[in-house]
Motif scaffolding. Structure first.
Motif, PDB file in Angstrom:
ATOM      1  N   MET A   1     -11.129 -17.607  -8.460  1.00 33.33           N
ATOM      2  CA  MET A   1      -9.818 -17.755  -8.673  1.00 33.33           C
ATOM      3  C   MET A   1      -9.139 -16.439  -8.695  1.00 33.33           C
ATOM      4  N   GLU A   2      -8.182 -16.145  -7.727  1.00 38.37           N
ATOM      5  CA  GLU A   2      -7.519 -14.737  -7.711  1.00 38.37           C
ATOM      6  C   GLU A   2      -6.397 -15.012  -8.980  1.00 38.37           C
ATOM      7  N   GLU A   3      -6.535 -13.639  -9.570  1.00 34.56           N
ATOM      8  CA  GLU A   3      -5.214 -13.578 -10.630  1.00 34.56           C
ATOM      9  C   GLU A   3      -4.165 -12.642 -10.148  1.00 34.56           C
ATOM     10  N   GLY A   4      -2.652 -13.194 -10.234  1.00 30.09           N
ATOM     11  CA  GLY A   4      -1.732 -12.083  -9.891  1.00 30.09           C
ATOM     12  C   GLY A   4      -1.725 -10.869 -10.675  1.00 30.09           C
ATOM     13  N   PHE A   5      -0.836 -10.039 -10.314  1.00 28.77           N
ATOM     14  CA  PHE A   5      -0.477  -8.944 -11.187  1.00 28.77           C
ATOM     15  C   PHE A   5       0.852  -8.291 -10.913  1.00 28.77           C
ATOM     16  N   VAL A   6       1.647  -7.930 -11.862  1.00 35.38           N
ATOM     17  CA  VAL A   6       2.771  -7.314 -11.711  1.00 35.38           C
ATOM     18  C   VAL A   6       3.160  -5.992 -11.535  1.00 35.38           C
ATOM     19  N   LEU A   7       3.911  -5.794 -10.798  1.00 37.25           N
ATOM     20  CA  LEU A   7       4.141  -4.163 -10.456  1.00 37.25           C
ATOM     21  C   LEU A   7       5.732  -4.075 -10.809  1.00 37.25           C
ATOM     22  N   LYS A   8       6.136  -2.902 -11.527  1.00 36.00           N
ATOM     23  CA  LYS A   8       7.303  -2.267 -11.531  1.00 36.00           C
ATOM     24  C   LYS A   8       7.864  -2.135 -10.064  1.00 36.00           C
ATOM     25  N   LYS A   9       9.228  -2.181  -9.916  1.00 32.56           N
ATOM     26  CA  LYS A   9       9.956  -1.744  -8.510  1.00 32.56           C
ATOM     27  C   LYS A   9       9.478  -0.268  -8.489  1.00 32.56           C
ATOM     28  N   LYS A  10       9.469   0.514  -9.430  1.00 28.10           N
ATOM     29  CA  LYS A  10       9.326   2.116  -9.035  1.00 28.10           C
ATOM     30  C   LYS A  10       7.765   2.128  -8.652  1.00 28.10           C
ATOM     31  N   GLU A  11       6.965   1.524  -9.173  1.00 35.13           N
ATOM     32  CA  GLU A  11       5.431   1.465  -8.843  1.00 35.13           C
ATOM     33  C   GLU A  11       5.285   0.827  -7.442  1.00 35.13           C
ATOM     34  N   PHE A  12       6.103  -0.184  -7.187  1.00 32.19           N
ATOM     35  CA  PHE A  12       5.904  -0.807  -5.707  1.00 32.19           C
ATOM     36  C   PHE A  12       6.538   0.167  -4.808  1.00 32.19           C
ATOM     37  N   GLU A  13       7.394   0.625  -4.949  1.00 31.74           N
ATOM     38  CA  GLU A  13       8.125   1.730  -3.910  1.00 31.74           C
ATOM     39  C   GLU A  13       7.302   3.064  -3.957  1.00 31.74           C
ATOM     40  N   PHE A  14       6.582   3.647  -4.900  1.00 27.06           N
ATOM     41  CA  PHE A  14       5.484   4.345  -4.740  1.00 27.06           C
ATOM     42  C   PHE A  14       4.476   4.020  -3.932  1.00 27.06           C
ATOM     43  N   LEU A  15       3.968   3.075  -4.285  1.00 27.00           N
ATOM     44  CA  LEU A  15       2.802   2.483  -3.302  1.00 27.00           C
ATOM     45  C   LEU A  15       3.265   2.275  -1.725  1.00 27.00           C
ATOM     46  N   LYS A  16       4.419   1.986  -1.651  1.00 25.54           N
ATOM     47  CA  LYS A  16       5.136   1.701  -0.277  1.00 25.54           C
ATOM     48  C   LYS A  16       5.050   3.025   0.434  1.00 25.54           C
ATOM     49  N   LYS A  17       5.800   3.974  -0.503  1.00 25.76           N
ATOM     50  CA  LYS A  17       5.543   5.401   0.363  1.00 25.76           C
ATOM     51  C   LYS A  17       4.330   5.963   0.596  1.00 25.76           C
ATOM     52  N   LEU A  18       3.272   5.686  -0.209  1.00 26.61           N
ATOM     53  CA  LEU A  18       1.891   6.279  -0.082  1.00 26.61           C
ATOM     54  C   LEU A  18       1.289   5.471   1.283  1.00 26.61           C
ATOM     55  N   SER A  19       1.632   4.438   1.251  1.00 25.74           N
ATOM     56  CA  SER A  19       1.082   3.514   2.418  1.00 25.74           C
ATOM     57  C   SER A  19       1.574   4.093   3.644  1.00 25.74           C
ATOM     58  N   GLU A  20       2.845   4.411   3.647  1.00 27.13           N
ATOM     59  CA  GLU A  20       3.705   5.135   4.922  1.00 27.13           C
ATOM     60  C   GLU A  20       3.029   6.481   5.250  1.00 27.13           C
ATOM     61  N   ASP A  21       2.599   7.254   4.193  1.00 27.96           N
ATOM     62  CA  ASP A  21       2.191   8.547   4.299  1.00 27.96           C
ATOM     63  C   ASP A  21       0.815   8.567   4.901  1.00 27.96           C
ATOM     64  N   ILE A  22      -0.180   7.289   4.323  1.00 29.33           N
ATOM     65  CA  ILE A  22      -1.343   7.263   4.840  1.00 29.33           C
ATOM     66  C   ILE A  22      -1.293   6.960   6.226  1.00 29.33           C
ATOM     67  N   TYR A  23      -0.566   5.889   6.575  1.00 31.41           N
ATOM     68  CA  TYR A  23      -0.369   5.457   8.148  1.00 31.41           C
ATOM     69  C   TYR A  23       0.026   6.532   9.063  1.00 31.41           C
ATOM     70  N   ASN A  24       1.104   7.528   8.645  1.00 31.63           N
ATOM     71  CA  ASN A  24       1.268   8.642   9.475  1.00 31.63           C
ATOM     72  C   ASN A  24       0.357   9.394   9.827  1.00 31.63           C
ATOM     73  N   THR A  25      -0.452   9.847   8.754  1.00 36.78           N
ATOM     74  CA  THR A  25      -1.534  10.725   8.651  1.00 36.78           C
ATOM     75  C   THR A  25      -2.547  10.218   9.517  1.00 36.78           C
ATOM     76  N   ILE A  26      -2.950   8.844   9.560  1.00 35.09           N
ATOM     77  CA  ILE A  26      -3.986   8.135  10.521  1.00 35.09           C
ATOM     78  C   ILE A  26      -3.443   8.169  12.026  1.00 35.09           C
ATOM     79  N   VAL A  27      -1.968   7.925  12.140  1.00 37.29           N
ATOM     80  CA  VAL A  27      -1.848   8.169  13.549  1.00 37.29           C
ATOM     81  C   VAL A  27      -2.028   9.637  14.293  1.00 37.29           C
ATOM     82  N   VAL A  28      -1.642  10.509  13.449  1.00 37.55           N
ATOM     83  CA  VAL A  28      -1.782  11.850  13.803  1.00 37.55           C
ATOM     84  C   VAL A  28      -3.263  12.192  14.137  1.00 37.55           C
TER      85      VAL A  28
END
Length: 83
Positions: A1-28
């Motif tokens: 059974m999976e358990e949920g977890f809670v992120l603060k908005k600031k943490e979510f935005e940090f992870l979103k930006k990090l995923s965009e940076d990783i994506y852009n690096t991989i595209v290059v």
């Protein structure tokens, strides 16, 4: 059974930006490897880069879709059921 977890908005935005940076690096990296077929070492890395790009596409899509469907104006975000 999976358990949920809670992120603060600031943490979510940090992870979103990090995923965009990783994506852009991989595209290059994918573009570079694809356009240098005469270099054997890069040709050998091509399948790895393609897999990384596929995974980074999924990660970026998760953050894009989450933001589009759900309000992220709350202080805390419960994203356990989204993963």
């Amino acid at each position: 059974m999976e358990e949920g977890f809670v992120l603060k908005k600031k943490e979510f935005e940090f992870l979103k930006k990090l995923s965009e940076d990783i994506y852009n690096t991989i595209v290059v990296a994918d573009y570079f490897v694809s356009n240098q077929p005469e270099i054997e070492e890069l040709w050998n890395l091509s399948p790895i880069i393609k897999d990384l790009r596929k995974d980074s596409d999924k990660l970026c899509t998760f953050f894009i879709n989450y933001g589009a469907k759900d309000s992220i104006s709350n202080e805390n975000l419960n994203i356990g059921d989204k993963i």
